[in-house]
Design a protein around this motif. Structure first.
Motif, PDB file in Angstrom:
ATOM      1  N   GLY A 299       0.816  -1.206   0.000  1.00 37.74           N
ATOM      2  CA  GLY A 299       0.000   0.000   0.000  1.00 37.74           C
ATOM      3  C   GLY A 299       0.852   1.259   0.000  1.00 37.74           C
ATOM      4  O   GLY A 299       0.560   2.229  -0.707  1.00 37.74           O
ATOM      5  N   GLN A 300       1.925   1.250   0.772  1.00 35.43           N
ATOM      6  CA  GLN A 300       2.824   2.400   0.816  1.00 35.43           C
ATOM      7  C   GLN A 300       3.558   2.580  -0.511  1.00 35.43           C
ATOM      8  O   GLN A 300       3.769   3.704  -0.970  1.00 35.43           O
ATOM      9  N   GLU A 301       3.955   1.459  -1.127  1.00 32.31           N
ATOM     10  CA  GLU A 301       4.615   1.535  -2.441  1.00 32.31           C
ATOM     11  C   GLU A 301       3.691   2.183  -3.467  1.00 32.31           C
ATOM     12  O   GLU A 301       4.118   3.052  -4.250  1.00 32.31           O
ATOM     13  N   TYR A 302       2.421   1.739  -3.491  1.00 31.12           N
ATOM     14  CA  TYR A 302       1.494   2.315  -4.468  1.00 31.12           C
ATOM     15  C   TYR A 302       1.258   3.791  -4.179  1.00 31.12           C
ATOM     16  O   TYR A 302       1.188   4.606  -5.116  1.00 31.12           O
ATOM     17  N   TRP A 303       1.134   4.148  -2.909  1.00 36.89           N
ATOM     18  CA  TRP A 303       0.902   5.558  -2.549  1.00 36.89           C
ATOM     19  C   TRP A 303       2.043   6.437  -3.075  1.00 36.89           C
ATOM     20  O   TRP A 303       1.808   7.507  -3.640  1.00 36.89           O
ATOM     21  N   ILE A 304       3.273   5.975  -2.897  1.00 36.45           N
ATOM     22  CA  ILE A 304       4.436   6.716  -3.394  1.00 36.45           C
ATOM     23  C   ILE A 304       4.406   6.788  -4.916  1.00 36.45           C
ATOM     24  O   ILE A 304       4.635   7.848  -5.514  1.00 36.45           O
ATOM     25  N   ALA A 305       4.102   5.657  -5.567  1.00 32.20           N
ATOM     26  CA  ALA A 305       4.076   5.613  -7.037  1.00 32.20           C
ATOM     27  C   ALA A 305       2.959   6.485  -7.592  1.00 32.20           C
ATOM     28  O   ALA A 305       3.148   7.182  -8.601  1.00 32.20           O
ATOM     29  N   MET A 306       1.785   6.455  -6.956  1.00 29.27           N
ATOM     30  CA  MET A 306       0.660   7.278  -7.415  1.00 29.27           C
ATOM     31  C   MET A 306       1.000   8.762  -7.334  1.00 29.27           C
ATOM     32  O   MET A 306       0.735   9.533  -8.271  1.00 29.27           O
ATOM     33  N   ASN A 307       1.594   9.181  -6.226  1.00 30.34           N
ATOM     34  CA  ASN A 307       1.954  10.592  -6.084  1.00 30.34           C
ATOM     35  C   ASN A 307       3.046  11.007  -7.058  1.00 30.34           C
ATOM     36  O   ASN A 307       3.036  12.131  -7.567  1.00 30.34           O
ATOM     37  N   LEU A 308       3.965  10.100  -7.345  1.00 31.46           N
ATOM     38  CA  LEU A 308       4.984  10.380  -8.362  1.00 31.46           C
ATOM     39  C   LEU A 308       4.326  10.582  -9.716  1.00 31.46           C
ATOM     40  O   LEU A 308       4.660  11.538 -10.451  1.00 31.46           O
ATOM     41  N   ALA A 309       3.374   9.711 -10.073  1.00 30.82           N
ATOM     42  CA  ALA A 309       2.673   9.847 -11.356  1.00 30.82           C
ATOM     43  C   ALA A 309       1.903  11.166 -11.423  1.00 30.82           C
ATOM     44  O   ALA A 309       1.851  11.815 -12.472  1.00 30.82           O
ATOM     45  N   GLY A 310       1.319  11.570 -10.298  1.00 27.45           N
ATOM     46  CA  GLY A 310       0.612  12.853 -10.264  1.00 27.45           C
ATOM     47  C   GLY A 310       1.553  14.028 -10.487  1.00 27.45           C
ATOM     48  O   GLY A 310       1.247  14.958 -11.240  1.00 27.45           O
ATOM     49  N   ASP A 311       2.708  13.991  -9.822  1.00 28.56           N
ATOM     50  CA  ASP A 311       3.708  15.051 -10.014  1.00 28.56           C
ATOM     51  C   ASP A 311       4.201  15.077 -11.457  1.00 28.56           C
ATOM     52  O   ASP A 311       4.448  16.142 -12.033  1.00 28.56           O
ATOM     53  N   TYR A 312       4.353  13.897 -12.029  1.00 31.17           N
ATOM     54  CA  TYR A 312       4.821  13.795 -13.414  1.00 31.17           C
ATOM     55  C   TYR A 312       3.787  14.369 -14.383  1.00 31.17           C
ATOM     56  O   TYR A 312       4.141  15.109 -15.318  1.00 31.17           O
ATOM     57  N   ALA A 313       2.511  14.053 -14.159  1.00 33.36           N
ATOM     58  CA  ALA A 313       1.458  14.600 -15.018  1.00 33.36           C
ATOM     59  C   ALA A 313       1.454  16.122 -14.958  1.00 33.36           C
ATOM     60  O   ALA A 313       1.315  16.805 -15.977  1.00 33.36           O
ATOM     61  N   SER A 314       1.625  16.673 -13.758  1.00 36.12           N
ATOM     62  CA  SER A 314       1.673  18.130 -13.602  1.00 36.12           C
ATOM     63  C   SER A 314       2.859  18.720 -14.355  1.00 36.12           C
ATOM     64  O   SER A 314       2.753  19.772 -15.001  1.00 36.12           O
ATOM     65  N   ALA A 315       4.002  18.039 -14.289  1.00 38.94           N
ATOM     66  CA  ALA A 315       5.201  18.503 -14.989  1.00 38.94           C
ATOM     67  C   ALA A 315       4.983  18.542 -16.500  1.00 38.94           C
ATOM     68  O   ALA A 315       5.446  19.461 -17.194  1.00 38.94           O
ATOM     69  N   CYS A 316       4.271  17.531 -17.033  1.00 39.43           N
ATOM     70  CA  CYS A 316       3.974  17.512 -18.473  1.00 39.43           C
ATOM     71  C   CYS A 316       3.201  18.771 -18.883  1.00 39.43           C
ATOM     72  O   CYS A 316       3.512  19.402 -19.894  1.00 39.43           O
ATOM     73  N   HIS A 317       2.192  19.125 -18.100  1.00 36.85           N
ATOM     74  CA  HIS A 317       1.411  20.320 -18.396  1.00 36.85           C
ATOM     75  C   HIS A 317       2.265  21.581 -18.269  1.00 36.85           C
ATOM     76  O   HIS A 317       2.160  22.500 -19.088  1.00 36.85           O
ATOM     77  N   GLU A 318       3.082  21.626 -17.236  1.00 32.92           N
ATOM     78  CA  GLU A 318       3.928  22.803 -17.020  1.00 32.92           C
ATOM     79  C   GLU A 318       4.838  23.056 -18.214  1.00 32.92           C
ATOM     80  O   GLU A 318       4.996  24.200 -18.670  1.00 32.92           O
ATOM     81  N   ILE A 319       5.418  21.984 -18.749  1.00 37.11           N
ATOM     82  CA  ILE A 319       6.322  22.123 -19.898  1.00 37.11           C
ATOM     83  C   ILE A 319       5.564  22.601 -21.131  1.00 37.11           C
ATOM     84  O   ILE A 319       6.013  23.509 -21.848  1.00 37.11           O
ATOM     85  N   ILE A 320       4.392  22.021 -21.396  1.00 35.64           N
ATOM     86  CA  ILE A 320       3.587  22.445 -22.543  1.00 35.64           C
ATOM     87  C   ILE A 320       3.225  23.922 -22.426  1.00 35.64           C
ATOM     88  O   ILE A 320       3.348  24.698 -23.388  1.00 35.64           O
ATOM     89  N   HIS A 321       2.773  24.327 -21.253  1.00 34.39           N
ATOM     90  CA  HIS A 321       2.354  25.716 -21.060  1.00 34.39           C
ATOM     91  C   HIS A 321       3.530  26.686 -21.173  1.00 34.39           C
ATOM     92  O   HIS A 321       3.391  27.758 -21.781  1.00 34.39           O
ATOM     93  N   LYS A 322       4.675  26.319 -20.617  1.00 38.22           N
ATOM     94  CA  LYS A 322       5.842  27.206 -20.706  1.00 38.22           C
ATOM     95  C   LYS A 322       6.302  27.364 -22.151  1.00 38.22           C
ATOM     96  O   LYS A 322       6.623  28.475 -22.596  1.00 38.22           O
ATOM     97  N   ARG A 323       6.337  26.257 -22.887  1.00 38.49           N
ATOM     98  CA  ARG A 323       6.795  26.311 -24.281  1.00 38.49           C
ATOM     99  C   ARG A 323       5.860  27.160 -25.143  1.00 38.49           C
ATOM    100  O   ARG A 323       6.315  27.982 -25.951  1.00 38.49           O
ATOM    101  N   LEU A 324       4.553  26.975 -24.978  1.00 34.79           N
ATOM    102  CA  LEU A 324       3.614  27.719 -25.809  1.00 34.79           C
ATOM    103  C   LEU A 324       3.493  29.179 -25.374  1.00 34.79           C
ATOM    104  O   LEU A 324       3.279  30.063 -26.210  1.00 34.79           O
TER     105      LEU A 324
END
Length: 474
Positions: A299-324
Motif C-alpha cells: 500500500g505504501q509503495e502504491y501511494w508513493i508511485a501514485m503521487n509520483l505519477a501525479g507530479d509527473y502529469a503536472s510537470a507535463c502540463h507545465e512544460i507544454i504551457h511554458k513552451r507555448l
C-alpha cells in the motif's frame, strides 16, 4: 464500399496473434462491414491503447474486457462484501446510466467503504465508475484511482485581449503543432527531450520497478495522451472582476490542456492492480475494486508511485504551457490546475479517509477547478463550495452521450466539420469518436451541480489539437 481489414492490418497497429485478434476480427465482420477503413483502424487502435474507455460501448465492451481482465480469484478465498450497501448521493440522476449506478452500488458494499457520491457526468468505467467518488478507511483501490493516474486540467490566462487572437490563426496553429506531441508510445528524442525537476524525484529510486520506468518517463515528458486528451487555444470570459485571481472583467486569450501521466501512470496502474488482486480477493462482481491496506508495504509503495505519477502529469502540463507561452510571447495573468484519477487523504465527518476521485474534480470550499465541455462546447472555470454530500467533489467534464462505436457509425466527417465551422473552431487530429455530438450537454451537467461549484469564468475553444487519427494536420 465494404471493409477489407485483415489480421495483418491489426497486427500493424499493435495487436498480437491469439484470442484477442480473432475476437476483434469477428467484431469487425459483424458490426463494421460498411465503415471507412481509416476510421475503423483508428478506433481499434484506441481500443488497444485505452480499453478502459470502451467498457460502456455495447459493441466493443467484450473486446475491451478481454484485453484487461485478469484471472478471477477462487470464491473460497474471497473477502465478503457488506450485505447492505451504504447510501450515497447522486447528482444529475436523470442523466446517469444504470451501469454507473450498478458499479457504485457494488463499491458501497466494500468493507472499507465510508462514503460515496456520483457526479452528473458519471458513466460506466472499470471498477469504480467514471465520475465516482469513494471514501475508504485506510485503504487504496488502484482501479478506484484509474489507469491514467493524476490526469488533469491546466489553464493559463494570458495578457492578450480577445481581439488580438483573430487574424493570427496561422501563427497559433504553427506553434500548437510545433510544441505538442500526442498518443500512446509517442515521446521526444535527443535534444527534443524536456528537463524538469520531477525527473530527480527520489521516488523514482524507491523501488526497482519505478527506477525501470525513469527512461520512459523522460522521453514522454511534456507530451499528451490519446483518447479525449487535448491542447487548445481559446477565449476565456470573466463577467466580472475576480479578486482572488486578480483579473478584471473581460475576454482574454487562454490555453487549456487535458492529459495525464502517460505510460508511467498506466504501467503503475497495471502493476499495482494485479498486486491488489493477488492480495485482496473479492467476489467476481467486485474484483476490480481490489484494495491495498495503507499500513502494508504494498500500500505504501502504491501511494508513493501514485503521487509520483501525479507530479509527473503536472510537470507535463507545465512544460507544454511554458513552451507555448514563450512561443506566442505572452505573459500569464493566472494559472489554474486541478486533477482527477487520484486519491487524497482528507477529513470527512471528523475522521481521516482516503478519497478516490475517478473522473471527478476536487471542489472543496474555495478550491479552483476547470470543467470542460467538448471541442465546441464551453468549459467553465469554477470555485468549489465544499459540499459534504458530494465529498467536496464536482464533475470533471460533460461525459459521453454516445459510445465511441455509435459515434463513428452515426456521425459523418462532413457533419463534424459543419459543427466545427458553425462554432468557429479549428481542429487538428481527433477521430469521429471525439465529435462534439458524442458528448452530453455541458449546460445540463453544470445545472445539476450548482450546489457544488460557482462559475467564475467561461472558456470557449477556438483551436483544438488531439491525438492524430490518421488525418492530415493541415
Amino acid at each position: 464500399m465494404k471493409t477489407t481489414i485483415t489480421g495483418s492490418n491489426l497486427l500493424k497497429i499493435g495487436y498480437s496473434e491469439g484470442k484477442i485478434l480473432g475476437l476483434a476480427l469477428n467484431i469487425i465482420a459483424e458490426h463494421f462491414k460498411e465503415t471507412n477503413e481509416a476510421e475503423l483502424l483508428a478506433l481499434f487502435k484506441k481500443v488497444k491503447e485505452y480499453p478502459e474507455s470502451f467498457l460502456d460501448d455495447a459493441v466493443l465492451e467484450g473486446l475491451a474486457k478481454a484485453m484487461i481482465e485478469e484471472a478471477q480469484p477462487k470464491e473460497s478465498d474471497t473477502i465478503a462484501l457488506v450485505r447492505n450497501a451504504k447510501s450515497y448521493t447522486v447528482f444529475g440522476e436523470s442523466h446517469i446510466e444504470e451501469g454507473a449506478r450498478s458499479q457504485m452500488n457494488i463499491a458501497m458494499r466494500l468493507p472499507v467503504t465510508e462514503a460515496g457520491a456520483l457526479m452528473p457526468d458519471a458513466h460506466q468505467g472499470y471498477g469504480l465508475p467514471i465520475g465516482g467518488v469513494l471514501a475508504t478507511k485506510n485503504a487504496i483501490i488502484p482501479y478506484g484511482v484509474g489507469v491514467d493516474i493524476g490526469c488533469r486540467m491546466a489553464l493559463s490566462i494570458f495578457d492578450i485581449p480577445e481581439k488580438h487572437y483573430f487574424g493570427k490563426d496561422a501563427m497559433y496553429k504553427r506553434e500548437l503543432i510545433a510544441f505538442t506531441k500526442f498518443g500512446a508510445g509517442h515521446g521526444f528524442k535527443g535534444d527534443e527531450r524536456a528537463d524538469h525537476e520531477v525527473l530527480e524525484n527520489e521516488a523514482f529510486y524507491s523501488t526497482p520497478f519505478l527506477k525501470h520506468l525513469h527512461g520512459k518517463a523522460w522521453s514522454q515528458l511534456g507530451t499528451s495522451g490519446g483518447g479525449n486528451h487535448f491542447v487548445e487555444w481559446g477565449i476565456i470570459e470573466f463577467a466580472e472582476r475576480d479578486e482572488v485571481l486578480n483579473i478584471d472583467k473581460g475576454r482574454y486569450v487562454a490555453l487549456l490542456t487535458h492529459s495525464g501521466s502517460r505510460g508511467l501512470g498506466a504501467t503503475i496502474a497495471g502493476h499495482y492492480t494485479k498486486l491488489a488482486k493477488d492480495l485482496c480477493k473479492l467476489p467476481k462482481e467486485a474484483a476490480n475494486l481490489a484494495y491495498l491496506d495503507l499500513n502494508s508495504a504494498e500500500g505504501q509503495e502504491y501511494w508513493i508511485a501514485m503521487n509520483l505519477a501525479g507530479d509527473y502529469a503536472s510537470a507535463c502540463h507545465e512544460i507544454i504551457h511554458k513552451r507555448l507561452t514563450k512561443a506566442i510571447g505572452a505573459k500569464v495573468l493566472a494559472k489554474v490546475e486541478n486533477h482527477h484519477n487520484f486519491a487524497w487523504k482528507e477529513t470527512l465527518n471528523g475522521e481521516e479517509v482516503i478519497v478516490h476521485r475517478k473522473g471527478a474534480t476536487p471542489a472543496g470550499k474555495g478550491v479552483m477547478g476547470i470543467i470542460p465541455g467538448s471541442m465546441t462546447a464551453p468549459g467553465f472555470l469554477v470555485r468549489g463550495k465544499g459540499e459534504t454530500s458530494s465529498i467536496n467533489s464536482a464533475s470533471h467534464g460533460a461525459g459521453r452521450l454516445m459510445s465511441r462505436t455509435k459515434a463513428i457509425q452515426s456521425i459523418t466527417r462532413s457533419e463534424m466539420k459543419a459543427i466545427l465551422k458553425d462554432h468557429g473552431v479549428t481542429l487538428i487530429g481527433a477521430g469521429l469518436d471525439e465529435a462534439p455530438m458524442a458528448y452530453k450537454d455541458i449546460h445540463q451537467v453544470m445545472a445539476a451541480q450548482t450546489d457544488l461549484v460557482d462559475v467564475v469564468a467561461k472558456f470557449e475553444p477556438k483551436m483544438v489539437r488531439m491525438a492524430d487519427d490518421g488525418s492530415r494536420e493541415d
